[in-house]
Design a protein around this motif. Sequence first.
Motif, PDB file in Angstrom:
ATOM      1  N   GLY A 166      -4.782   8.406  -1.841  1.00 37.38           N
ATOM      2  CA  GLY A 166      -3.494   8.895  -1.349  1.00 37.38           C
ATOM      3  C   GLY A 166      -2.411   8.689  -2.392  1.00 37.38           C
ATOM      4  N   GLU A 167      -1.185   8.420  -1.936  1.00 38.45           N
ATOM      5  CA  GLU A 167      -0.078   8.229  -2.870  1.00 38.45           C
ATOM      6  C   GLU A 167      -0.150   6.834  -3.480  1.00 38.45           C
ATOM      7  OE1 GLU A 167       2.202  10.382  -4.063  1.00 38.45           O
ATOM      8  OE2 GLU A 167       0.936  11.826  -3.027  1.00 38.45           O
ATOM      9  N   LYS A 225       0.833  -1.204   0.000  1.00 37.16           N
ATOM     10  CA  LYS A 225       0.000   0.000   0.000  1.00 37.16           C
ATOM     11  C   LYS A 225       0.860   1.243   0.000  1.00 37.16           C
ATOM     12  CE  LYS A 225      -3.876   2.115   2.481  1.00 37.16           C
ATOM     13  NZ  LYS A 225      -4.822   2.009   3.595  1.00 37.16           N
ATOM     14  N   GLY A 226       0.441   2.245  -0.771  1.00 35.97           N
ATOM     15  CA  GLY A 226       1.145   3.520  -0.813  1.00 35.97           C
ATOM     16  C   GLY A 226       0.917   4.316   0.460  1.00 35.97           C
ATOM     17  N   ASP A 227       1.585   5.458   0.546  1.00 34.80           N
ATOM     18  CA  ASP A 227       1.499   6.286   1.748  1.00 34.80           C
ATOM     19  C   ASP A 227       0.132   6.976   1.848  1.00 34.80           C
ATOM     20  OD1 ASP A 227       4.088   5.668   2.482  1.00 34.80           O
ATOM     21  OD2 ASP A 227       4.948   7.388   1.425  1.00 34.80           O
ATOM     22  N   ASP A 228      -0.366   7.062   3.078  1.00 36.86           N
ATOM     23  CA  ASP A 228      -1.555   7.874   3.333  1.00 36.86           C
ATOM     24  C   ASP A 228      -1.159   9.353   3.303  1.00 36.86           C
ATOM     25  OD1 ASP A 228      -3.053   5.604   3.665  1.00 36.86           O
ATOM     26  OD2 ASP A 228      -3.013   5.648   5.857  1.00 36.86           O
ATOM     27  N   VAL A 229      -2.074  10.177   2.840  1.00 43.93           N
ATOM     28  CA  VAL A 229      -1.869  11.628   2.839  1.00 43.93           C
ATOM     29  C   VAL A 229      -2.845  12.236   3.838  1.00 43.93           C
ATOM     30  CG1 VAL A 229      -1.975  13.739   1.465  1.00 43.93           C
ATOM     31  CG2 VAL A 229      -1.108  11.641   0.438  1.00 43.93           C
ATOM     32  N   GLY A 272      -2.504   4.577  -1.200  1.00 43.67           N
ATOM     33  CA  GLY A 272      -2.856   4.927   0.175  1.00 43.67           C
ATOM     34  C   GLY A 272      -4.159   5.703   0.217  1.00 43.67           C
ATOM     35  N   ILE A 284       1.213   3.367  -5.495  1.00 43.29           N
ATOM     36  CA  ILE A 284       2.395   2.525  -5.440  1.00 43.29           C
ATOM     37  C   ILE A 284       2.309   1.516  -6.573  1.00 43.29           C
ATOM     38  CG2 ILE A 284       1.339   0.902  -3.813  1.00 43.29           C
ATOM     39  CD1 ILE A 284       4.101   0.523  -2.575  1.00 43.29           C
TER      40      ILE A 284
END
Length: 345
Positions: free
Chosen positions: A231-232, A133-137, A240, A234
């Motif tokens: 979010g970001e 999972k990508g980063d949460d914003v 995310g 991936i």
Amino acid sequence: MAHRRTTKLLFLLCSLCYALSAIAGKSYYDVLQVPRGASDDQIKRAYRKLALKYHPDKNPGNEEANKRFADISNAYEVLSDSEKRNIYDRYGEDGLKQHAASGGGRGGGMNMQDIFSQFFGGGQMEEEERIAKGDDVIVELDASLEDLYLGGSVKVWREKNILKPAPGKRRCNCRNEVYHKQIGPGMFQQMTEQVCEQCPNVKYEREGYFVTVDIEKGMQDGQEVVFYEDGEPIIDGEAGDLKFRIRTAPHDRFRREGNDLHATITITLVQALVGFEKTIKHLDDRLVDIGTKGITKPKEVRKFKGEGMPLHFSTKKGDLYVQFEVLFPTSLTEDQKTQIKAVLG
């Protein structure tokens, strides 16, 4: 010819009903917090997360959460069915009703628990499987006291990386495969080899768009409005989440403390002694009577029950506390002093 005119009229009526319904309330896409062009996988993942959050077992006695769960299930039933989704995109909820009335589609549909059981097996509250999972914003969002009192929405400009196709191929979906290699008579050694597939290449591009954040009545500082998978991103994983963290913006008349409101009102010394008639304009433009016929002491605080903030997911409200500042004269003449002594001495 008459049949064609009737069909055209029905189409126009459906389109009008769809437009009115879009104005009147949230669309199914808004309910699941996904864009209109969301993929089937996005819709499934959004449903899983929201269903876990608002399931009645996790929110006992919370009528608003139960309503949310019903709305989420209803939205998923439509958007997960390609035929129903196509009709909804073109004609809205009225189009779906007409389609069902004419005998089209699957009869009866599924209830909320049936849909939930498809994901969690007999209604068990399982957590979602772990995937890359990508980063949460996380964005701190200043919400006006009016929006937090009445409910409202805020448009926010959002920029993020988007995955786009790129020339060439890349190694993807890599995994470790275990095999055994014979190194002698009756002797084997366990070996591990990384095996990858060839996938189309991708690149990141920056894009911007507006996000509409719904502010619910009574939301507290620190509560979050989540847009799943916004979010970001991936590569070869799930994006995310975009989280707007609520923060009460300063207000010119009121100060918020939890579910209560506080205000400071200045009155004259005469008003403090003999009483006064006065109102304060509330967040919904309603006038609240804060006057009194009695004496008001400097720094005195009076409570007005039920005039505070609404409680989140409740019909109850906090209280309003008004502190009175007394404005004293800067000087008195000798004659005024004599009169005051005669009255109060």
